[in-house]
Motif scaffolding. Structure first.
Motif, PDB file in Angstrom:
ATOM      1  N   UNK A 202       0.826  -1.219   0.000  1.00 51.26           N
ATOM      2  CA  UNK A 202       0.000   0.000   0.000  1.00 51.26           C
ATOM      3  C   UNK A 202       0.853   1.259   0.000  1.00 51.26           C
ATOM      4  N   UNK A 203       0.305   2.308  -0.551  1.00 47.46           N
ATOM      5  CA  UNK A 203       0.967   3.613  -0.575  1.00 47.46           C
ATOM      6  C   UNK A 203       0.114   4.572   0.253  1.00 47.46           C
ATOM      7  N   UNK A 204       0.361   4.588   1.568  1.00 43.05           N
ATOM      8  CA  UNK A 204      -0.467   5.390   2.456  1.00 43.05           C
ATOM      9  C   UNK A 204      -0.141   6.874   2.355  1.00 43.05           C
ATOM     10  N   UNK A 205       1.042   7.223   1.871  1.00 40.20           N
ATOM     11  CA  UNK A 205       1.355   8.641   1.647  1.00 40.20           C
ATOM     12  C   UNK A 205       0.450   9.205   0.557  1.00 40.20           C
ATOM     13  N   UNK A 206       0.248   8.427  -0.492  1.00 47.89           N
ATOM     14  CA  UNK A 206      -0.666   8.852  -1.549  1.00 47.89           C
ATOM     15  C   UNK A 206      -2.083   8.969  -1.013  1.00 47.89           C
ATOM     16  N   UNK A 207      -2.515   7.958  -0.261  1.00 50.56           N
ATOM     17  CA  UNK A 207      -3.870   7.980   0.292  1.00 50.56           C
ATOM     18  C   UNK A 207      -4.079   9.202   1.182  1.00 50.56           C
ATOM     19  N   UNK A 208      -3.080   9.523   2.013  1.00 49.01           N
ATOM     20  CA  UNK A 208      -3.194  10.674   2.909  1.00 49.01           C
ATOM     21  C   UNK A 208      -3.278  11.970   2.112  1.00 49.01           C
ATOM     22  N   UNK A 209      -2.498  12.058   1.041  1.00 48.48           N
ATOM     23  CA  UNK A 209      -2.526  13.260   0.201  1.00 48.48           C
ATOM     24  C   UNK A 209      -3.896  13.442  -0.443  1.00 48.48           C
ATOM     25  N   UNK A 210      -4.440  12.357  -0.969  1.00 44.69           N
ATOM     26  CA  UNK A 210      -5.765  12.439  -1.587  1.00 44.69           C
ATOM     27  C   UNK A 210      -6.815  12.836  -0.559  1.00 44.69           C
TER      28      UNK A 210
END
Length: 258
Positions: A202-210
């Motif tokens: 998973x890419x949680x940095x991307x999820x947090x940004x979105x």
């Protein structure tokens, strides 16, 4: 929790937001639709999943630009352009009226005006070009994530804003969404943002940004709705869903381009 009742509510959500046939035993009562709100993001997962499958299958025959158009056509066919209609109605109403009464009147007009047509062309073209520019697995994964998470953002207004019409197509839905129903909607719709490339880590940095982008847009649109008409209508929810969905695609493209 009654499993049969929950299944009924899911099918109610599926029948309301798509053109997929549902079993006759489901029936219909107005209170079903409000209870079904928790399943709207799950319906988004299914719509996004079909779009992704059409896109990936079409890639074996056509270039990415055509494959994306076919996937968009599939989602429009499944949903009956339900949310796109809200986008067009809101663009016409907010763009062409100054008073609250005229905004609400124009929203109810089934005809499309210049603002609505322009909004649809821009939104659909942006989706097409953004998804076509993404790597195949990222585009497919974002289709699922965007359809699911955008519906979470749209129905979140049920928890904080007032429905402004005495009657309307969204009136049965327009009860306050609270507690476990809101949690379930978020749990079923938001985690998909963590896998923007499909399977794998998973890419949680991307999820947090979105999520930050979605929250900012949600607050801005909510304040605008309140300032212009005092709350929301069903068209406002469709408008919001389209803006949230498009923003997820754009963040996905910007993420790999930066």
């Amino acid at each position: 929790m009654n499993p049969l009742a929950e299944l009924r509510y899911f099918f109610t959500a599926l029948g309301y937001f798509t053109r997929v046939p549902v079993p006759r035993w489901v029936g219909y009562e107005p209170h079903y639709l409000n209870a079904a709100a928790r399943y709207f993001p799950l319906v988004g997962v299914l719509v996004g999943g079909v779009s992704a499958l059409v896109y990936l299958a079409a890639l074996h025959v056509f270039p990415a630009s055509v494959a994306v158009l076919l996937s968009m056509a599939a989602s429009l066919l499944i949903t009956g352009a339900f949310h796109e209609d809200g986008l067009a109605d809101c663009a016409d109403a907010f763009g062409g009226a100054y008073t609250r009464e005229n905004v609400l009147r124009i929203m109810q007009d089934s005809r499309i005006g210049a603002f609505g047509a322009i909004a649809l062309v821009i939104a659909l073209t942006l989706k097409w070009q953004t998804l076509a520019a993404l790597p195949p697995m990222r585009a497919a994964a974002l289709m699922v994530a965007a359809h699911a998470a955008s519906r979470v953002g749209a129905i979140s207004y049920l928890a904080t804003l007032d429905y402004v019409r005495a009657e309307g197509k969204a009136k049965p839905v327009a009860q306050r969404l609270r507690g476990l129903a809101l949690v379930w909607a978020a749990v079923s719709g938001l985690p998909w943002l963590g896998w923007p490339n499909g399977f794998g880590a998973p890419d949680w940095r991307f999820a947090a940004t979105v999520l930050v982008v979605l929250v900012v847009l949600r607050v801005a649109m909510g304040r605008y709705f309140v300032r212009r008409i005092g709350g929301y209508t069903g068209d406002c929810l469709g408008f919001a869903q389209q803006i949230f969905e498009l923003s997820i695609y754009l963040v996905g493209l910007a993420w790999i381009s930066s």
